[in-house]
Design a protein around this motif. Structure first.
Motif, PDB file in Angstrom:
ATOM      1  N   HIS A   5      -0.509  -9.396  -5.446  1.00 52.02           N
ATOM      2  CA  HIS A   5      -0.175  -8.080  -4.906  1.00 52.02           C
ATOM      3  C   HIS A   5      -1.019  -7.805  -3.668  1.00 52.02           C
ATOM      4  O   HIS A   5      -2.208  -8.140  -3.619  1.00 52.02           O
ATOM      5  CB  HIS A   5      -0.405  -6.998  -5.960  1.00 52.02           C
ATOM      6  CG  HIS A   5       0.501  -7.165  -7.146  1.00 52.02           C
ATOM      7  ND1 HIS A   5       1.818  -6.751  -7.133  1.00 52.02           N
ATOM      8  CD2 HIS A   5       0.292  -7.732  -8.355  1.00 52.02           C
ATOM      9  CE1 HIS A   5       2.372  -7.049  -8.294  1.00 52.02           C
ATOM     10  NE2 HIS A   5       1.464  -7.645  -9.059  1.00 52.02           N
ATOM     11  N   ALA A   6      -0.397  -7.200  -2.672  1.00 53.52           N
ATOM     12  CA  ALA A   6      -1.088  -6.900  -1.413  1.00 53.52           C
ATOM     13  C   ALA A   6      -2.365  -6.111  -1.664  1.00 53.52           C
ATOM     14  O   ALA A   6      -3.372  -6.323  -0.980  1.00 53.52           O
ATOM     15  CB  ALA A   6      -0.157  -6.143  -0.476  1.00 53.52           C
ATOM     16  N   THR A   7      -2.364  -5.252  -2.658  1.00 53.93           N
ATOM     17  CA  THR A   7      -3.549  -4.432  -2.951  1.00 53.93           C
ATOM     18  C   THR A   7      -4.703  -5.261  -3.492  1.00 53.93           C
ATOM     19  O   THR A   7      -5.846  -4.825  -3.458  1.00 53.93           O
ATOM     20  CB  THR A   7      -3.209  -3.322  -3.954  1.00 53.93           C
ATOM     21  OG1 THR A   7      -2.627  -3.912  -5.120  1.00 53.93           O
ATOM     22  CG2 THR A   7      -2.238  -2.319  -3.351  1.00 53.93           C
ATOM     23  N   ASP A   8      -4.414  -6.480  -3.984  1.00 53.32           N
ATOM     24  CA  ASP A   8      -5.453  -7.357  -4.526  1.00 53.32           C
ATOM     25  C   ASP A   8      -5.930  -8.411  -3.524  1.00 53.32           C
ATOM     26  O   ASP A   8      -6.868  -9.154  -3.807  1.00 53.32           O
ATOM     27  CB  ASP A   8      -4.937  -8.083  -5.778  1.00 53.32           C
ATOM     28  CG  ASP A   8      -4.609  -7.120  -6.899  1.00 53.32           C
ATOM     29  OD1 ASP A   8      -5.257  -6.060  -6.982  1.00 53.32           O
ATOM     30  OD2 ASP A   8      -3.688  -7.428  -7.682  1.00 53.32           O
ATOM     31  N   GLN A  10      -7.708 -10.361  -0.488  1.00 56.19           N
ATOM     32  CA  GLN A  10      -8.974 -10.245   0.221  1.00 56.19           C
ATOM     33  C   GLN A  10      -8.691 -10.056   1.705  1.00 56.19           C
ATOM     34  O   GLN A  10      -7.797 -10.683   2.264  1.00 56.19           O
ATOM     35  CB  GLN A  10      -9.808 -11.504   0.050  1.00 56.19           C
ATOM     36  CG  GLN A  10     -10.353 -11.693  -1.331  1.00 56.19           C
ATOM     37  CD  GLN A  10     -11.237 -12.939  -1.414  1.00 56.19           C
ATOM     38  OE1 GLN A  10     -11.310 -13.733  -0.487  1.00 56.19           O
ATOM     39  NE2 GLN A  10     -11.887 -13.097  -2.539  1.00 56.19           N
ATOM     40  N   THR A  20      -5.589 -11.105   6.122  1.00 56.08           N
ATOM     41  CA  THR A  20      -5.319 -10.730   4.740  1.00 56.08           C
ATOM     42  C   THR A  20      -4.872 -11.983   4.000  1.00 56.08           C
ATOM     43  O   THR A  20      -3.774 -12.495   4.217  1.00 56.08           O
ATOM     44  CB  THR A  20      -4.246  -9.634   4.665  1.00 56.08           C
ATOM     45  OG1 THR A  20      -4.676  -8.511   5.439  1.00 56.08           O
ATOM     46  CG2 THR A  20      -4.004  -9.201   3.229  1.00 56.08           C
TER      47      THR A  20
END
Length: 124
Positions: A5-8, A10, A20
């Motif tokens: 997930h994009a929120t996870d 680094q 990203t």
């Protein structure tokens, strides 16, 4: 099927550029690395020699891609492949950020202008 997930993901910030990290050994890949690169407006990336093949797809914005001294503009949807051993650089001379999707093989490294070798953390 594992999903990153994009929120996870680094995020690393280097030389007016945000990397990203999406797919790499640290997220379960054995062979490939994929990351999103956001190049700040009105900035020039650090030219460097890549020690493995690297592929780019421009998602938004505009950049000028240089590979071994040959430069060409890129618009969204355009792609470029830089062969192993080539000198590359990316410049964004617009007033908006540009976003690229980049892929390499695991083990990718680059040689910086000072001769040092750099293995990016977003590809390991």
């Amino acid at each position: 099927m594992p999903v990153i997930h994009a929120t996870d993901a680094q995020v690393h910030e280097v030389h007016n550029t945000r990397f990203t990290s999406l797919i790499r050994p640290g997220t379960g890949s054995a062979e490939l690395c994929v990351w999103q690169t956001e190049i700040a407006a009105d900035s020039v990336g650090l030219p460097h020699r890549i020690l493995g093949e690297e592929a780019f797809v421009l998602l938004s914005g505009e950049v000028t891609m240089s590979i071994d001294g040959e430069s060409a503009p890129m618009k969204p949807g355009d792609a470029a492949v830089a062969p192993a051993g080539s000198m590359i650089g990316i410049a964004n001379s617009t007033s908006e950020p540009a976003v690229l999707m980049v892929t390499v093989r695991v083990g990718f490294a680059a040689e910086l202008p000072d001769g040092s070798t750099f293995t990016p953390p977003w590809a390991s």
